[in-house]
Design a protein around this motif. Structure first.
Motif, PDB file in Angstrom:
ATOM      1  N   UNK A  10       0.853  -1.188   0.000  1.00 14.95           N
ATOM      2  CA  UNK A  10       0.000   0.000   0.000  1.00 14.95           C
ATOM      3  C   UNK A  10       0.887   1.235   0.000  1.00 14.95           C
ATOM      4  N   UNK A  11       0.605   2.175  -0.881  1.00  9.65           N
ATOM      5  CA  UNK A  11       1.477   3.335  -1.029  1.00  9.65           C
ATOM      6  C   UNK A  11       0.692   4.640  -1.026  1.00  9.65           C
ATOM      7  N   UNK A  12       1.119   5.555  -0.172  1.00 15.47           N
ATOM      8  CA  UNK A  12       0.665   6.941  -0.199  1.00 15.47           C
ATOM      9  C   UNK A  12       1.509   7.669  -1.243  1.00 15.47           C
ATOM     10  N   UNK A  13       0.860   8.281  -2.212  1.00 12.24           N
ATOM     11  CA  UNK A  13       1.555   8.912  -3.350  1.00 12.24           C
ATOM     12  C   UNK A  13       1.429  10.435  -3.356  1.00 12.24           C
ATOM     13  N   UNK A  14       1.022  11.019  -2.242  1.00 13.30           N
ATOM     14  CA  UNK A  14       0.626  12.426  -2.227  1.00 13.30           C
ATOM     15  C   UNK A  14       1.757  13.377  -2.599  1.00 13.30           C
ATOM     16  N   UNK A  15       1.403  14.342  -3.423  1.00 16.21           N
ATOM     17  CA  UNK A  15       2.286  15.475  -3.742  1.00 16.21           C
ATOM     18  C   UNK A  15       1.418  16.721  -3.776  1.00 16.21           C
ATOM     19  N   UNK A  16       2.032  17.864  -3.568  1.00 15.84           N
ATOM     20  CA  UNK A  16       1.292  19.127  -3.614  1.00 15.84           C
ATOM     21  C   UNK A  16       1.967  20.064  -4.608  1.00 15.84           C
ATOM     22  N   UNK A  17       1.155  20.857  -5.289  1.00 15.84           N
ATOM     23  CA  UNK A  17       1.649  21.899  -6.182  1.00 15.84           C
ATOM     24  C   UNK A  17       1.188  23.243  -5.635  1.00 15.84           C
ATOM     25  N   UNK A  18       2.147  24.085  -5.261  1.00 14.83           N
ATOM     26  CA  UNK A  18       1.838  25.418  -4.751  1.00 14.83           C
ATOM     27  C   UNK A  18       2.023  26.404  -5.905  1.00 14.83           C
ATOM     28  N   UNK A  19       0.915  26.966  -6.367  1.00 18.34           N
ATOM     29  CA  UNK A  19       0.956  27.818  -7.552  1.00 18.34           C
ATOM     30  C   UNK A  19       1.565  29.170  -7.215  1.00 18.34           C
ATOM     31  N   UNK A  20       2.435  29.631  -8.101  1.00 17.04           N
ATOM     32  CA  UNK A  20       3.220  30.842  -7.847  1.00 17.04           C
ATOM     33  C   UNK A  20       3.003  31.865  -8.956  1.00 17.04           C
ATOM     34  N   UNK A  21       3.279  33.103  -8.624  1.00 19.95           N
ATOM     35  CA  UNK A  21       3.209  34.203  -9.587  1.00 19.95           C
ATOM     36  C   UNK A  21       4.525  34.965  -9.521  1.00 19.95           C
ATOM     37  N   UNK A  22       5.089  35.283 -10.677  1.00 19.15           N
ATOM     38  CA  UNK A  22       6.285  36.113 -10.721  1.00 19.15           C
ATOM     39  C   UNK A  22       7.589  35.393 -10.496  1.00 19.15           C
ATOM     40  N   UNK A  23       7.566  34.054 -10.447  1.00 19.29           N
ATOM     41  CA  UNK A  23       8.813  33.299 -10.225  1.00 19.29           C
ATOM     42  C   UNK A  23       9.362  32.695 -11.507  1.00 19.29           C
ATOM     43  N   UNK A  24       8.574  32.736 -12.593  1.00 16.89           N
ATOM     44  CA  UNK A  24       9.005  32.112 -13.829  1.00 16.89           C
ATOM     45  C   UNK A  24       8.746  30.622 -13.878  1.00 16.89           C
ATOM     46  N   UNK A  25       8.091  30.082 -12.880  1.00 19.99           N
ATOM     47  CA  UNK A  25       7.742  28.662 -12.877  1.00 19.99           C
ATOM     48  C   UNK A  25       6.261  28.537 -12.513  1.00 19.99           C
ATOM     49  N   UNK A  26       5.606  27.484 -13.025  1.00 19.11           N
ATOM     50  CA  UNK A  26       4.155  27.394 -12.821  1.00 19.11           C
ATOM     51  C   UNK A  26       3.745  27.047 -11.403  1.00 19.11           C
ATOM     52  N   UNK A  27       4.611  26.366 -10.677  1.00 21.26           N
ATOM     53  CA  UNK A  27       4.270  25.947  -9.321  1.00 21.26           C
ATOM     54  C   UNK A  27       5.534  25.520  -8.591  1.00 21.26           C
ATOM     55  N   UNK A  28       5.412  25.443  -7.289  1.00 23.34           N
ATOM     56  CA  UNK A  28       6.476  24.867  -6.453  1.00 23.34           C
ATOM     57  C   UNK A  28       5.983  23.520  -5.941  1.00 23.34           C
ATOM     58  N   UNK A  29       6.642  22.426  -6.368  1.00 27.30           N
ATOM     59  CA  UNK A  29       6.189  21.112  -5.921  1.00 27.30           C
ATOM     60  C   UNK A  29       6.664  20.815  -4.496  1.00 27.30           C
ATOM     61  N   UNK A  30       5.820  20.129  -3.756  1.00 24.57           N
ATOM     62  CA  UNK A  30       6.166  19.742  -2.381  1.00 24.57           C
ATOM     63  C   UNK A  30       5.713  18.305  -2.135  1.00 24.57           C
ATOM     64  N   UNK A  31       6.631  17.495  -1.684  1.00 27.04           N
ATOM     65  CA  UNK A  31       6.298  16.129  -1.326  1.00 27.04           C
ATOM     66  C   UNK A  31       5.279  16.107  -0.196  1.00 27.04           C
ATOM     67  N   UNK A  32       4.398  15.125  -0.223  1.00 24.65           N
ATOM     68  CA  UNK A  32       3.421  14.950   0.847  1.00 24.65           C
ATOM     69  C   UNK A  32       3.911  14.068   1.978  1.00 24.65           C
TER      70      UNK A  32
END
Length: 292
Positions: free
Chosen positions: A28-50
């Motif tokens: 059984x595996x927890x696969x959670x990840x989060x995407x924190x959406x950003x403005x003005x950084x030149x990248x669409x989001x900051x990924x964060x492991x769950x």
């Protein structure tokens, strides 16, 4: 004929999992990840492991899978780009998955990270895998037991047997434009599809593609999959029918796997996921894009 899910073993309920937690062959595996959406950084989001949330509370017996750290090419220009088939199999094996096991995949806030891992397992020829319907959200809503800390499985061995055609690149997407035998399907939210949101750089979508957000295929109150007839009707309305090759894309090949997973459940024979998706397409000025 009423649409049905043709591979019911690939979806398990919270009740089923609760009853089978002691099964020694389950992984059984927890696969959670989060995407924190950003403005003005030149990248669409900051990924964060769950993983922090996993440690604070997870389904008993489950281990954690980190998609970016352990299953992606960390030298690639975009996030979550897949490894080679055998490197992917080796990563699963290090986490304890072998040929005699059954993988149960779950996540928080929907199912898309679980379906991404399911799609990767299908790609390397491992078919004994299932997504937990409703994921951790439904498990917690039903007040089922949780555990804390970190749990692992003993390492195993796993040999990849690649299924071709499950991934698409930008050349495939270009070839699908204007091709009546192909349906390009965008799993992002409507504001990203229309171009009202420019998160990925150039706003808009791959020309000719239609929109079925991955989240629209879930019941909002439980995060469980919508009934098969509803899902089939949603795909048909968007022009995605089993007689076509379906090219699913999103921002980085994650939400698109929800669409792909359910197309497989409905019996669509020719399905692919564009791994780099708009993270690549929107940044390449040589590629066409449309809005509206």
């Amino acid at each position: 004929m009423t649409a049905t899910y043709r591979h019911p073993d690939a979806i398990v309920t919270t009740r089923w999992l609760a009853d089978h937690l002691p099964d020694p062959d389950l992984r059984i595996f927890d696969c959670t990840y989060y995407l924190h959406y950003e403005v003005g950084t030149g990248r669409p989001y900051r990924p964060e492991s769950g993983e922090a949330d996993y440690r604070s509370g997870h389904i008993p017996g489950s281990a954690f899978l980190d998609l970016q750290r352990d299953f992606s090419d960390n030298d690639a220009p975009t996030k979550f780009m897949r490894l080679s088939p055998q490197a992917t199999a080796d990563a699963f094996a290090r986490h304890g998955l072998g040929p005699g096991n059954r993988a149960i995949l779950y996540t928080r806030n929907g199912v898309n990270w679980a379906t991404r891992f399911w799609w990767m397992l299908r790609w390397i020829g491992f078919d004994n895998a299932a997504v937990l319907d409703g994921g951790m959200d439904k498990w917690l809503a039903e007040d089922r037991p949780t555990a804390t800390g970190n749990e692992t499985y003993a390492a195993a061995q796993l040999t990849a047997s690649e299924r071709p055609g499950l991934w698409a690149g930008k050349s495939d997407m270009l070839g699908g434009i204007g091709n009546a035998a192909t349906c390009s399907l965008n799993a992002l939210t409507p504001d990203l599809h229309s171009g009202d949101n420019d998160r990925y750089g150039r706003p808009g979508r791959i020309p000719g593609s239609t929109n079925v957000p991955g989240s629209a295929l879930l019941l909002p109150e439980t995060k469980a999959f919508r009934p098969a007839p509803d899902v089939a009707a949603t795909f048909a309305e968007a022009g995605a029918t089993p007689d076509k090759r379906i090219l699913n894309y999103c921002g980085g090949g994650i939400a698109a796997t929800v669409d792909a997973f359910l197309q497989h459940q409905l019996g669509f024979p020719n399905i692919a996921v564009y791994d780099a998706s708009m993270s690549e397409w929107a940044q390449d000025e040589s590629l066409p894009i449309e809005t509206g």
